[in-house]
Design a protein around this motif. Sequence first.
Motif, PDB file in Angstrom:
ATOM      1  N   UNK A  87     -34.697  28.313 -39.150  1.00  0.00           N
ATOM      2  CA  UNK A  87     -33.649  28.285 -38.150  1.00  0.00           C
ATOM      3  C   UNK A  87     -32.792  27.040 -38.309  1.00  0.00           C
ATOM      4  N   UNK A  88     -31.518  27.208 -38.096  1.00  0.00           N
ATOM      5  CA  UNK A  88     -30.598  26.075 -38.179  1.00  0.00           C
ATOM      6  C   UNK A  88     -30.895  25.105 -37.040  1.00  0.00           C
ATOM      7  N   UNK A  89     -30.710  23.809 -37.272  1.00  0.00           N
ATOM      8  CA  UNK A  89     -30.951  22.832 -36.212  1.00  0.00           C
ATOM      9  C   UNK A  89     -30.073  23.129 -34.999  1.00  0.00           C
ATOM     10  N   UNK A  90     -30.625  22.851 -33.846  1.00  0.00           N
ATOM     11  CA  UNK A  90     -29.895  23.062 -32.602  1.00  0.00           C
ATOM     12  C   UNK A  90     -28.681  22.139 -32.564  1.00  0.00           C
TER      13      UNK A  90
ATOM     14  N   UNK B  69     -38.206  30.137 -29.682  1.00  0.00           N
ATOM     15  CA  UNK B  69     -39.634  30.201 -29.948  1.00  0.00           C
ATOM     16  C   UNK B  69     -40.190  29.090 -30.808  1.00  0.00           C
ATOM     17  N   UNK B  70     -39.356  28.182 -31.304  1.00  0.00           N
ATOM     18  CA  UNK B  70     -39.835  27.069 -32.122  1.00  0.00           C
ATOM     19  C   UNK B  70     -39.388  25.751 -31.493  1.00  0.00           C
TER      20      UNK B  70
ATOM     21  N   UNK C 130     -25.193  27.008 -22.718  1.00  0.00           N
ATOM     22  CA  UNK C 130     -24.531  27.451 -23.938  1.00  0.00           C
ATOM     23  C   UNK C 130     -25.460  28.099 -24.947  1.00  0.00           C
ATOM     24  N   UNK C 131     -26.775  28.146 -24.634  1.00  0.00           N
ATOM     25  CA  UNK C 131     -27.742  28.764 -25.539  1.00  0.00           C
ATOM     26  C   UNK C 131     -28.527  29.829 -24.780  1.00  0.00           C
ATOM     27  N   UNK C 132     -28.827  30.944 -25.471  1.00  0.00           N
ATOM     28  CA  UNK C 132     -29.546  32.040 -24.823  1.00  0.00           C
ATOM     29  C   UNK C 132     -31.033  31.744 -24.663  1.00  0.00           C
ATOM     30  N   UNK C 133     -31.615  31.021 -25.615  1.00  0.00           N
ATOM     31  CA  UNK C 133     -33.062  30.815 -25.593  1.00  0.00           C
ATOM     32  C   UNK C 133     -33.395  29.386 -26.010  1.00  0.00           C
ATOM     33  N   UNK C 134     -32.991  28.422 -25.193  1.00  0.00           N
ATOM     34  CA  UNK C 134     -33.281  27.017 -25.473  1.00  0.00           C
ATOM     35  C   UNK C 134     -33.489  26.282 -24.152  1.00  0.00           C
TER      36      UNK C 134
END
Length: 257
Positions: free
Chosen positions: A74-77, A134-135, A114-118
């Motif tokens: 996954x790309x960094x947040x 999830x990570x 601004x994020x769906x799952x963070x």
Amino acid sequence: MRNAFLSRLMTPCIMLVMLIFCSQQGYVVFKDYKKVTNKLANADKAPLKPRNSDKTFGLFTAAVRQADVPVAVKAPLSAEIEGIIRSDESWLSFAVIKTPAGQQSYREGEPLVGFDDAYVDEINKDNVVVQYEGTKQTLALKQPPYFKGDAGNSPVTKSKKDAGADSLHLDDYLVLKPLIDKGQLEGFNINPRNASPFYSETGLKQGDVVVKVNDVDMTKEAQAKNIIANWSKMKEAEVVVRRHAHLENIRVNVLNN
């Protein structure tokens, strides 16, 4: 005489009957034996039918084990930590986080705008752990390139004409930490970040508790969060500290250090 004749005639008759009987039994046995031998002979000549497991199918090719496909990383947040206020009470700890949606303060467990799952999973003194899809991702607190966290690399007293003066902010010299007493926010301890003489030269002393910054009440959490969110960008401030039983007004200015 008649009996003697019958006696002599009976013996051949019995033998003839026995011979006929034995011949018949022999023929039956021979017939059965012939059937068995014919079956065995035919079995040797006939090809064995292939079992279902031996059949090949033209419709499908043989299964080939595919090489392990590496899991996409996954790309960094897309977020930066602008400031952190760490307290022993987790509900009083918060971090100022800048995302594409804007900059605001977050507590542990709060979702990032601004994020769906963070969401913020953990706030530490120099980083924030975020759960993203999830990570876990660890976001480090932004620090100036000259600051490495020890006295040897800390900025020393410089005039505002020095090359790095414009990049200095209050957060480079002064650290605020919430002071909690009986579950209530009493203000913020203000401590030196490094070995620079800035702390003492401004008139601050160990044990000072900030109760106001620019007329903002630092004992009110909602108001204090706004100051903390901008502490890393401020170059000067009017600070009121509680020192023992007295209040002291102190002006801090990184451009006059």
